[in-house]
Design an enzyme around this catalytic site. Structure first.
Site, PDB file in Angstrom:
ATOM      1  N   GLY A  33     -38.705 -15.136  -1.318  1.00 53.17           N
ATOM      2  CA  GLY A  33     -37.359 -14.554  -1.273  1.00 53.17           C
ATOM      3  C   GLY A  33     -36.367 -15.594  -0.815  1.00 53.17           C
ATOM      4  O   GLY A  33     -36.667 -16.783  -0.789  1.00 53.17           O
ATOM      5  N   ASN A  34     -35.171 -15.164  -0.467  1.00 50.16           N
ATOM      6  CA  ASN A  34     -34.180 -16.100   0.063  1.00 50.16           C
ATOM      7  C   ASN A  34     -33.280 -15.400   1.068  1.00 50.16           C
ATOM      8  O   ASN A  34     -33.413 -14.194   1.299  1.00 50.16           O
ATOM      9  CB  ASN A  34     -33.386 -16.746  -1.080  1.00 50.16           C
ATOM     10  CG  ASN A  34     -32.672 -15.711  -1.915  1.00 50.16           C
ATOM     11  OD1 ASN A  34     -31.831 -14.989  -1.425  1.00 50.16           O
ATOM     12  ND2 ASN A  34     -33.039 -15.631  -3.194  1.00 50.16           N
ATOM     13  N   ARG A  35     -32.361 -16.151   1.661  1.00 48.67           N
ATOM     14  CA  ARG A  35     -31.572 -15.649   2.786  1.00 48.67           C
ATOM     15  C   ARG A  35     -30.381 -14.776   2.393  1.00 48.67           C
ATOM     16  O   ARG A  35     -29.622 -14.346   3.245  1.00 48.67           O
ATOM     17  CB  ARG A  35     -31.062 -16.827   3.627  1.00 48.67           C
ATOM     18  CG  ARG A  35     -32.140 -17.496   4.456  1.00 48.67           C
ATOM     19  CD  ARG A  35     -31.555 -18.711   5.186  1.00 48.67           C
ATOM     20  NE  ARG A  35     -30.445 -18.358   6.040  1.00 48.67           N
ATOM     21  CZ  ARG A  35     -29.432 -19.181   6.350  1.00 48.67           C
ATOM     22  NH1 ARG A  35     -29.405 -20.394   5.864  1.00 48.67           N
ATOM     23  NH2 ARG A  35     -28.454 -18.784   7.136  1.00 48.67           N
ATOM     24  N   ALA A  95     -28.332 -14.220  -5.492  1.00 54.30           N
ATOM     25  CA  ALA A  95     -29.100 -15.457  -5.316  1.00 54.30           C
ATOM     26  C   ALA A  95     -30.413 -15.235  -6.051  1.00 54.30           C
ATOM     27  O   ALA A  95     -31.352 -14.624  -5.531  1.00 54.30           O
ATOM     28  CB  ALA A  95     -29.336 -15.715  -3.836  1.00 54.30           C
TER      29      ALA A  95
END
Ligand code: CTP
Length: 418
Positions: free
Chosen positions: A211-213, A278
């Site tokens: 995943g990402n922030r 994102a």
């Protein structure tokens, strides 16, 4: 902060129910948006909460008597009614509801409701049997048919101690619905805007993912502001730390592939696409059905995910929609040059550049500092601001590129409250 409620003249009618205390919170939140709030109270409401409380919160003395504002030349409730942009009645009791349905005018609230052309939002709250009574149901239908927006009631614990239908909707929900009501006829009405938001998750096995922030806050701010300006909004969202706003079409899409499919499906009915998500660039080659064990090794092979904006560009060549595509660029070096080449490569009309190395802007926080680049060579660097303000600037620019005049919050009637 720019928002659709700022500077608006909002009348809040409070009638006599135990939920009247929540109306204090509602007024406080409305005042915080920059709205001019004038409270009107029924006689019974004053048995539950004092006029002093509302006066202190709003900075204006509540109107409790029909003749309170009578000053010889002006009839108070008529002046107030003409200057109002919105009339909220929360909580609305069965009794005042019946008076409104009948068109009675012997209290400040009912007389003002008859005298105003401002939209009416009512939030009923009462015991379940009172709410379900055919008389109450007929009255609420009458109000809805006349154009009032009915918010709630909700199911839950009631003052009687029982569980059932009849609780006042939460103040935050009433305010969201007020924003939607004011958005009708807004400067983006007639536009269909699709926004992607949040981060993607690429699954390795049933419990692990890449995943990402991304928090989704920027996409949600865009959706909320576009909605407030009157647009029809589709929000395609992955993993977010915030809830998607009410009043928009919500489409959940967790993987890059889901984002691709959901976005392409919406393109034929999208005028403006804003890709704020994102989206992962890589995913595991294999997604395992069962949880991987330690002894299965430490190596994960990755492959490229589809580039959503590239696919959008290809479909757009064939169907001529959307008219405008806006991308985001999260960069850490050579910011302007990288963003400009990304705009050209992805054939965007606009790119919003984020410096993701800053701690007060970008990922996870409520503020952002962005530069808006447009394909006609425009560069606008904005100072650090709330994400809803950033959203407003982006939408303002987008509308400008479509050749329409600039966005003003929907013009109101009359001037500020006294
Ligand atoms: N984007 C996309 N599909 C992807 C990745 C990103 O459509 N698979 C979109 C994002 O929503 C954003 C824009 O492309 O609007 C730029 O995203 P960014 O991650 O900055 O760019 P990348 O294309 O991933 O380029 P690079 O990794 O080379 O910086």
């Amino acid at each position: 902060m720019m928002n659709i409620l700022a500077e608006k003249n909002i009348l809040v009618g409070v009638t006599g129910g135990i939920a009247a205390y929540k109306s204090v919170d509602l007024c406080s939140k409305l005042v915080q948006t920059g709205a001019n709030v004038q409270v009107l109270m029924s006689q019974t409401a004053q048995r539950f909460v004092s006029a002093l409380t509302f006066g202190a919160i709003t900075g204006r003395e509540p109107i409790t008597d029909l003749f309170q504002l009578y000053q010889g030349d002006k009839i108070g409730h008529v002046t107030l009614a003409h200057q109002a942009h919105l009339f909220i009645i929360a909580p609305l009791t069965a009794h005042t509801l019946a008076l409104l349905a009948q068109g009675m005018a012997d209290t400040p609230i009912t007389a003002t409701a008859l005298s105003t052309t401002a939209p009416l939002l009512v939030a009923p709250a009462m015991e379940t049997h009172m709410w379900e009574h055919p008389a109450t149901q007929a009255n609420i239908r009458t109000l809805a048919e006349r154009g009032a927006l009915v918010v709630g009631p909700e199911a839950g614990r009631l003052a009687s101690g029982g569980l059932g239908m009849g609780r006042l909707s939460e103040p935050a929900m009433i305010i969201e619905q007020a924003r939607i009501l004011l958005a009708r006829q807004g400067p983006l009405s007639g536009y269909r805007i699709t926004i992607t938001s949040g981060g993607t998750r690429e699954w390795l096995d049933p419990v692990r993912y890449m995943g990402n922030r991304s928090s989704g806050k920027m996409g949600v701010a865009l959706a909320r502001v576009a909605r407030d300006l009157g647009a029809h909004v589709n929000l395609v969202y992955g993993s977010m730390t915030v809830d998607p706003p009410v009043g928009v079409n919500q489409v959940k899409a967790m993987r890059a592939q889901d984002m691709l499919e959901a976005t392409l499906a919406l393109l034929p009915e999208t005028d403006i696409l804003i890709s704020a998500a994102a989206i992962a660039d890589f995913r595991p080659v294999v997604t395992y059905d069962t949880k991987l064990k330690k002894d299965s090794g430490a190596e994960i092979r990755l492959e490229r995910t589809p580039d959503v904006l590239k696919a959008v560009g290809e479909l757009r060549d064939r169907i001529g929609m959307p008219t405008l595509v806006v991308g985001f660029a999260a960069e850490t070096s050579d910011l302007l040059a990288n963003a400009r080449s990304k705009m050209e490569r992805k054939r965007l009309e606009m790119i919003v550049l984020n410096d993701v190395t800053a701690t007060d802007a970008g990922f996870g926080v409520d503020t952002n500092r962005v530069t808006i680049l447009t394909s006609d060579g425009g560069v606008e660097s904005l100072p650090l601001m709330d994400k809803e303000d950033v959203a407003y600037h982006i939408l303002h620019r987008a509308r400008g590129l479509l050749g329409a005049q600039s966005i003003g919050w929907s013009p109101g009637i009359g001037s500020a409250l006294p």
